[in-house]
Motif scaffolding. Sequence first.
Motif, PDB file in Angstrom:
ATOM      1  N   ALA A   8     -40.443 -23.498 -24.208  1.00 23.85           N
ATOM      2  CA  ALA A   8     -41.465 -22.592 -23.678  1.00 23.85           C
ATOM      3  C   ALA A   8     -41.140 -22.268 -22.225  1.00 23.85           C
ATOM      4  O   ALA A   8     -40.400 -22.980 -21.538  1.00 23.85           O
ATOM      5  N   THR A   9     -41.713 -21.179 -21.754  1.00 25.63           N
ATOM      6  CA  THR A   9     -41.507 -20.756 -20.378  1.00 25.63           C
ATOM      7  C   THR A   9     -42.805 -20.109 -19.904  1.00 25.63           C
ATOM      8  O   THR A   9     -43.862 -20.345 -20.475  1.00 25.63           O
ATOM      9  N   SER A  10     -42.755 -19.309 -18.862  1.00 23.34           N
ATOM     10  CA  SER A  10     -43.946 -18.616 -18.393  1.00 23.34           C
ATOM     11  C   SER A  10     -43.576 -17.195 -17.995  1.00 23.34           C
ATOM     12  O   SER A  10     -42.406 -16.885 -17.739  1.00 23.34           O
ATOM     13  N   VAL A  11     -44.572 -16.345 -17.918  1.00 18.26           N
ATOM     14  CA  VAL A  11     -44.330 -14.955 -17.538  1.00 18.26           C
ATOM     15  C   VAL A  11     -43.710 -14.887 -16.149  1.00 18.26           C
ATOM     16  O   VAL A  11     -42.688 -14.223 -15.925  1.00 18.26           O
ATOM     17  N   GLY A  12     -44.284 -15.587 -15.201  1.00 17.05           N
ATOM     18  CA  GLY A  12     -43.765 -15.542 -13.839  1.00 17.05           C
ATOM     19  C   GLY A  12     -42.365 -16.082 -13.714  1.00 17.05           C
ATOM     20  O   GLY A  12     -41.531 -15.534 -12.971  1.00 17.05           O
ATOM     21  N   GLU A  58     -43.605  -3.869 -20.397  1.00 12.54           N
ATOM     22  CA  GLU A  58     -44.900  -3.197 -20.500  1.00 12.54           C
ATOM     23  C   GLU A  58     -45.983  -4.025 -21.179  1.00 12.54           C
ATOM     24  O   GLU A  58     -47.179  -3.760 -20.992  1.00 12.54           O
ATOM     25  N   LYS A  59     -45.592  -5.032 -21.964  1.00 12.07           N
ATOM     26  CA  LYS A  59     -46.583  -5.815 -22.701  1.00 12.07           C
ATOM     27  C   LYS A  59     -46.661  -7.273 -22.246  1.00 12.07           C
ATOM     28  O   LYS A  59     -47.755  -7.859 -22.279  1.00 12.07           O
ATOM     29  N   ILE A  60     -45.546  -7.851 -21.837  1.00  9.60           N
ATOM     30  CA  ILE A  60     -45.527  -9.267 -21.471  1.00  9.60           C
ATOM     31  C   ILE A  60     -45.593  -9.460 -19.959  1.00  9.60           C
ATOM     32  O   ILE A  60     -46.391 -10.256 -19.458  1.00  9.60           O
ATOM     33  N   PHE A  61     -44.802  -8.712 -19.223  1.00 11.20           N
ATOM     34  CA  PHE A  61     -44.774  -8.901 -17.772  1.00 11.20           C
ATOM     35  C   PHE A  61     -46.007  -8.346 -17.069  1.00 11.20           C
ATOM     36  O   PHE A  61     -46.139  -8.499 -15.850  1.00 11.20           O
ATOM     37  N   VAL A  62     -46.903  -7.718 -17.795  1.00 14.39           N
ATOM     38  CA  VAL A  62     -48.177  -7.290 -17.213  1.00 14.39           C
ATOM     39  C   VAL A  62     -49.255  -8.373 -17.368  1.00 14.39           C
ATOM     40  O   VAL A  62     -50.350  -8.244 -16.803  1.00 14.39           O
ATOM     41  N   LEU A  63     -48.944  -9.430 -18.093  1.00 15.68           N
ATOM     42  CA  LEU A  63     -49.888 -10.538 -18.252  1.00 15.68           C
ATOM     43  C   LEU A  63     -49.861 -11.404 -16.988  1.00 15.68           C
ATOM     44  O   LEU A  63     -48.910 -11.351 -16.203  1.00 15.68           O
ATOM     45  N   PRO A  64     -50.900 -12.223 -16.771  1.00 19.33           N
ATOM     46  CA  PRO A  64     -50.876 -13.111 -15.609  1.00 19.33           C
ATOM     47  C   PRO A  64     -49.613 -13.970 -15.581  1.00 19.33           C
ATOM     48  O   PRO A  64     -49.145 -14.449 -16.619  1.00 19.33           O
ATOM     49  N   GLU A  65     -49.059 -14.162 -14.380  1.00 20.54           N
ATOM     50  CA  GLU A  65     -47.778 -14.860 -14.275  1.00 20.54           C
ATOM     51  C   GLU A  65     -47.838 -16.294 -14.783  1.00 20.54           C
ATOM     52  O   GLU A  65     -46.826 -16.849 -15.192  1.00 20.54           O
ATOM     53  N   ALA A  66     -49.021 -16.893 -14.769  1.00 15.09           N
ATOM     54  CA  ALA A  66     -49.151 -18.274 -15.257  1.00 15.09           C
ATOM     55  C   ALA A  66     -49.172 -18.373 -16.777  1.00 15.09           C
ATOM     56  O   ALA A  66     -49.142 -19.482 -17.327  1.00 15.09           O
ATOM     57  N   THR A  67     -49.223 -17.235 -17.458  1.00 19.86           N
ATOM     58  CA  THR A  67     -49.281 -17.243 -18.920  1.00 19.86           C
ATOM     59  C   THR A  67     -48.080 -17.970 -19.507  1.00 19.86           C
ATOM     60  O   THR A  67     -46.935 -17.671 -19.173  1.00 19.86           O
ATOM     61  N   LEU A  68     -48.339 -18.932 -20.380  1.00 24.35           N
ATOM     62  CA  LEU A  68     -47.261 -19.666 -21.052  1.00 24.35           C
ATOM     63  C   LEU A  68     -46.707 -18.817 -22.185  1.00 24.35           C
ATOM     64  O   LEU A  68     -47.465 -18.245 -22.970  1.00 24.35           O
ATOM     65  N   VAL A  69     -45.397 -18.765 -22.255  1.00 28.35           N
ATOM     66  CA  VAL A  69     -44.688 -17.953 -23.252  1.00 28.35           C
ATOM     67  C   VAL A  69     -44.048 -18.890 -24.263  1.00 28.35           C
ATOM     68  O   VAL A  69     -43.200 -19.715 -23.906  1.00 28.35           O
ATOM     69  N   TYR A  70     -44.438 -18.753 -25.532  1.00 29.63           N
ATOM     70  CA  TYR A  70     -43.897 -19.586 -26.601  1.00 29.63           C
ATOM     71  C   TYR A  70     -42.982 -18.738 -27.476  1.00 29.63           C
ATOM     72  O   TYR A  70     -43.439 -17.913 -28.255  1.00 29.63           O
TER      73      TYR A  70
END
Length: 208
Positions: A190-194, A172-184
């Motif tokens: 690091a990874t990305s939402v998508g 509900e909070k992370i996977f609703v962000l743009p898929e290109a968003t970098l996740v730290y």
Amino acid sequence: MDIKTFPIGPLETNCYIAVAGSAAIAVDVGGKPTAVAQFLEEKGLALEAVLLTHLHCDHLYGVGELAGAFGAPVFAGAADASLLEIEIGRGGFMGLPQVPEFSYEPIAPGERTFLGQPCRVLATPGHSPGSLSYYFPEAGTVFVGDLLFYRSIGRTDFAGGDYDQLMASVREKIFVLPEATLVYPGHGPATSVGDEMRHNPFFSEYAR
């Protein structure tokens, strides 16, 4: 925004230094911050704030020293306050050392500004009751602590952890962000939402 990663402390917690112009913020400081402080000093950076994703001891060991050295305020989720009264927060858990004392200001979910950029403070409980993620939309970056890892998720068997809550936080909070968003994350690469939506085995419903 430029981001430098320092894996420090007994569990190699990722301490992130995000830089914009001559200002910086630190996200989690899980060990002796010598290399972090040296980097800030060499680059002539002003430390604007220390942002804590949660109050587990392995994310806290260098907070007091770094914040004190640079006169920076520390922010953390209010719902994690009780963790500092038990070993998972104050130290001693699994033989880990005690956390040097530090003070912090509770930060509520909502819109803030750091480094001159909008920052959306997200309540993402599950790994701990007061876990926060810090999303910088202009930079396409989110700091998630131990909520979500590359191909994995955070533990929920510590005090205050909740598996269903964690899974809901990610969806509900992370996977609703743009898929290109970098996740730290708090540990590991690091990874990305998508990438996590498609390949994280805990969320197979998103695979395509």
